[in-house]
Write a protein that holds these residues in place. Sequence first.
Motif, PDB file in Angstrom:
ATOM      1  N   ALA A  95       0.826  -1.205   0.000  1.00  0.00           N
ATOM      2  CA  ALA A  95       0.000   0.000   0.000  1.00  0.00           C
ATOM      3  C   ALA A  95       0.861   1.255   0.000  1.00  0.00           C
ATOM      4  N   ILE A  96       1.926   1.251   0.802  1.00  0.00           N
ATOM      5  CA  ILE A  96       2.833   2.404   0.842  1.00  0.00           C
ATOM      6  C   ILE A  96       3.439   2.644  -0.536  1.00  0.00           C
ATOM      7  N   ASN A  97       3.817   1.564  -1.203  1.00  0.00           N
ATOM      8  CA  ASN A  97       4.369   1.697  -2.551  1.00  0.00           C
ATOM      9  C   ASN A  97       3.322   2.259  -3.507  1.00  0.00           C
ATOM     10  N   ALA A  98       2.079   1.783  -3.367  1.00  0.00           N
ATOM     11  CA  ALA A  98       0.996   2.284  -4.218  1.00  0.00           C
ATOM     12  C   ALA A  98       0.739   3.765  -3.953  1.00  0.00           C
ATOM     13  N   PHE A  99       0.819   4.170  -2.677  1.00  0.00           N
ATOM     14  CA  PHE A  99       0.616   5.579  -2.357  1.00  0.00           C
ATOM     15  C   PHE A  99       1.762   6.439  -2.895  1.00  0.00           C
ATOM     16  N   LYS A 100       2.976   5.892  -2.891  1.00  0.00           N
ATOM     17  CA  LYS A 100       4.099   6.613  -3.514  1.00  0.00           C
ATOM     18  C   LYS A 100       3.823   6.831  -5.002  1.00  0.00           C
ATOM     19  N   LEU A 101       3.364   5.761  -5.649  1.00  0.00           N
ATOM     20  CA  LEU A 101       3.041   5.869  -7.074  1.00  0.00           C
ATOM     21  C   LEU A 101       1.980   6.937  -7.311  1.00  0.00           C
ATOM     22  N   SER A 102       0.941   6.898  -6.502  1.00  0.00           N
ATOM     23  CA  SER A 102      -0.139   7.868  -6.690  1.00  0.00           C
ATOM     24  C   SER A 102       0.360   9.287  -6.462  1.00  0.00           C
ATOM     25  N   MET A 103       1.293   9.448  -5.513  1.00  0.00           N
ATOM     26  CA  MET A 103       1.828  10.775  -5.223  1.00  0.00           C
ATOM     27  C   MET A 103       2.644  11.316  -6.390  1.00  0.00           C
ATOM     28  N   PHE A 104       3.549  10.500  -6.900  1.00  0.00           N
ATOM     29  CA  PHE A 104       4.419  10.983  -7.969  1.00  0.00           C
ATOM     30  C   PHE A 104       3.706  11.067  -9.315  1.00  0.00           C
ATOM     31  N   GLN A 105       2.597  10.337  -9.460  1.00  0.00           N
ATOM     32  CA  GLN A 105       1.818  10.406 -10.706  1.00  0.00           C
ATOM     33  C   GLN A 105       0.602  11.323 -10.569  1.00  0.00           C
ATOM     34  N   PHE A 106       0.394  11.878  -9.364  1.00  0.00           N
ATOM     35  CA  PHE A 106      -0.796  12.684  -9.087  1.00  0.00           C
ATOM     36  C   PHE A 106      -2.053  11.906  -9.473  1.00  0.00           C
ATOM     37  N   ASP A 107      -2.096  10.667  -9.005  1.00  0.00           N
ATOM     38  CA  ASP A 107      -3.140   9.720  -9.401  1.00  0.00           C
ATOM     39  C   ASP A 107      -4.108   9.491  -8.237  1.00  0.00           C
ATOM     40  N   LYS A 108      -5.205  10.250  -8.233  1.00  0.00           N
ATOM     41  CA  LYS A 108      -6.194  10.157  -7.162  1.00  0.00           C
ATOM     42  C   LYS A 108      -6.926   8.813  -7.187  1.00  0.00           C
ATOM     43  N   VAL A 109      -7.146   8.286  -8.379  1.00  0.00           N
ATOM     44  CA  VAL A 109      -7.851   7.013  -8.511  1.00  0.00           C
ATOM     45  C   VAL A 109      -7.057   5.880  -7.857  1.00  0.00           C
ATOM     46  N   LEU A 110      -5.754   5.847  -8.118  1.00  0.00           N
ATOM     47  CA  LEU A 110      -4.903   4.821  -7.524  1.00  0.00           C
ATOM     48  C   LEU A 110      -4.907   4.945  -6.002  1.00  0.00           C
ATOM     49  N   PHE A 111      -4.819   6.170  -5.503  1.00  0.00           N
ATOM     50  CA  PHE A 111      -4.846   6.387  -4.058  1.00  0.00           C
ATOM     51  C   PHE A 111      -6.142   5.848  -3.458  1.00  0.00           C
ATOM     52  N   ASN A 112      -7.260   6.242  -4.026  1.00  0.00           N
ATOM     53  CA  ASN A 112      -8.554   5.852  -3.459  1.00  0.00           C
ATOM     54  C   ASN A 112      -8.802   4.351  -3.566  1.00  0.00           C
ATOM     55  N   ASN A 113      -8.411   3.750  -4.672  1.00  0.00           N
ATOM     56  CA  ASN A 113      -8.600   2.311  -4.812  1.00  0.00           C
ATOM     57  C   ASN A 113      -7.734   1.529  -3.831  1.00  0.00           C
ATOM     58  N   SER A 114      -6.503   1.980  -3.651  1.00  0.00           N
ATOM     59  CA  SER A 114      -5.611   1.318  -2.689  1.00  0.00           C
ATOM     60  C   SER A 114      -6.152   1.478  -1.274  1.00  0.00           C
ATOM     61  N   TYR A 115      -6.639   2.661  -0.962  1.00  0.00           N
ATOM     62  CA  TYR A 115      -7.224   2.918   0.363  1.00  0.00           C
ATOM     63  C   TYR A 115      -8.463   2.054   0.589  1.00  0.00           C
ATOM     64  N   ASN A 116      -9.333   1.985  -0.409  1.00  0.00           N
ATOM     65  CA  ASN A 116     -10.560   1.205  -0.259  1.00  0.00           C
ATOM     66  C   ASN A 116     -10.268  -0.290  -0.109  1.00  0.00           C
ATOM     67  N   THR A 117      -9.207  -0.752  -0.777  1.00  0.00           N
ATOM     68  CA  THR A 117      -8.817  -2.150  -0.612  1.00  0.00           C
ATOM     69  C   THR A 117      -8.328  -2.407   0.801  1.00  0.00           C
ATOM     70  N   LEU A 118      -7.574  -1.461   1.348  1.00  0.00           N
ATOM     71  CA  LEU A 118      -7.114  -1.592   2.730  1.00  0.00           C
ATOM     72  C   LEU A 118      -8.281  -1.684   3.701  1.00  0.00           C
ATOM     73  N   LEU A 119      -9.361  -0.956   3.414  1.00  0.00           N
ATOM     74  CA  LEU A 119     -10.511  -0.940   4.311  1.00  0.00           C
ATOM     75  C   LEU A 119     -11.172  -2.310   4.447  1.00  0.00           C
ATOM     76  N   HIS A 120     -10.940  -3.187   3.477  1.00  0.00           N
ATOM     77  CA  HIS A 120     -11.489  -4.546   3.576  1.00  0.00           C
ATOM     78  C   HIS A 120     -10.705  -5.390   4.585  1.00  0.00           C
ATOM     79  N   LYS A 121      -9.513  -4.911   4.941  1.00  0.00           N
ATOM     80  CA  LYS A 121      -8.634  -5.707   5.811  1.00  0.00           C
ATOM     81  C   LYS A 121      -8.309  -5.017   7.127  1.00  0.00           C
ATOM     82  N   LYS A 122      -8.492  -3.705   7.191  1.00  0.00           N
ATOM     83  CA  LYS A 122      -8.110  -2.947   8.370  1.00  0.00           C
ATOM     84  C   LYS A 122      -9.157  -1.903   8.707  1.00  0.00           C
TER      85      LYS A 122
END
Length: 297
Positions: A95-122
């Motif tokens: 997830a941290i790697n995905a958030f890095k990707l979203s940050m450097f790509q300015f990718d809100k969709v990637l951030f939100n999808n990664s976050y929502n996936t985390l919500l299924h587990k945490k």
Amino acid sequence: MNNIKQDFTIKDLENISGIKAHTIRIWEKRYNLLIPKRTETNIRFYTPEDLTKLLNIVLLNNNNFKVSKIAKMSDEAITLQSRELAFKTAVNDEAINAFKLSMFQFDKVLFNNSYNTLLHKKTFREIFKDVFIPFLENIGLLWHTETLLPAHEHFISNLIAQKIQSNTEKLQYNINNTNKTYVLFLPENEIHELGLLYLNYELVLRGFHTVYLGQSLPLNNLNYFLESDREICFITSLTIQPYDDKIENYFQEINEIMSISKNQFIATGRKVNKVKHLKLNSNIQFYDSIPDLLKVL
């Protein structure tokens, strides 16, 4: 977005990805995974696309994809496979790697999808403590190495702030402890509020009534609350402000304000060590970090 960082050194890539520069060079020579550009003076540099590709490679490699296999994939396939993996797994390091990707790509969709996936587990609290805090600490390191631009930090900080605020709003009708009101604010010119936002969430979660005043508040604004009949606890967080040459005067002013009040004042953050030696009223307390403060609330 002309202020976006357009080139990176191999040290930048190492700092961001966690992969040693020596390993990156081996991947270049053996597998041709990255092809650095060169300046007119023959200095190697990498593009934002190279950084994104490297982060994708690391994500795949951390999930049992051999580098030799990744090298045979097209750039598009690497992107698609890593994106799918980020959505599917999204646990801590991934997830941290995905958030890095979203940050450097300015990718809100990637951030939100990664976050929502985390919500299924945490739970949200687990996400903040297990993922967001390590991620933000990593961002701090990138600042020190001058790898990060303000645009990157502002983008990702705003997205995290939105998640804190939306989770806090869900709890607004959960107030059951009305004996004390917590008033949260940041000093003038202080804009780093993620920690204070999360503290506000934790207080509301525990049933406390809070008043969140946010960034850059002049101290004289606190006088309004001193006239209240309610028990007040002021909380501020010091990351950048006040500057070192002004912080003692700042707390002397707080000391004067609190000398006519029985209310509590709490300061937390990395700058409190600059004023712990001062002789202040006993109702003024210091905590090195928000997690330290949460242990006693």
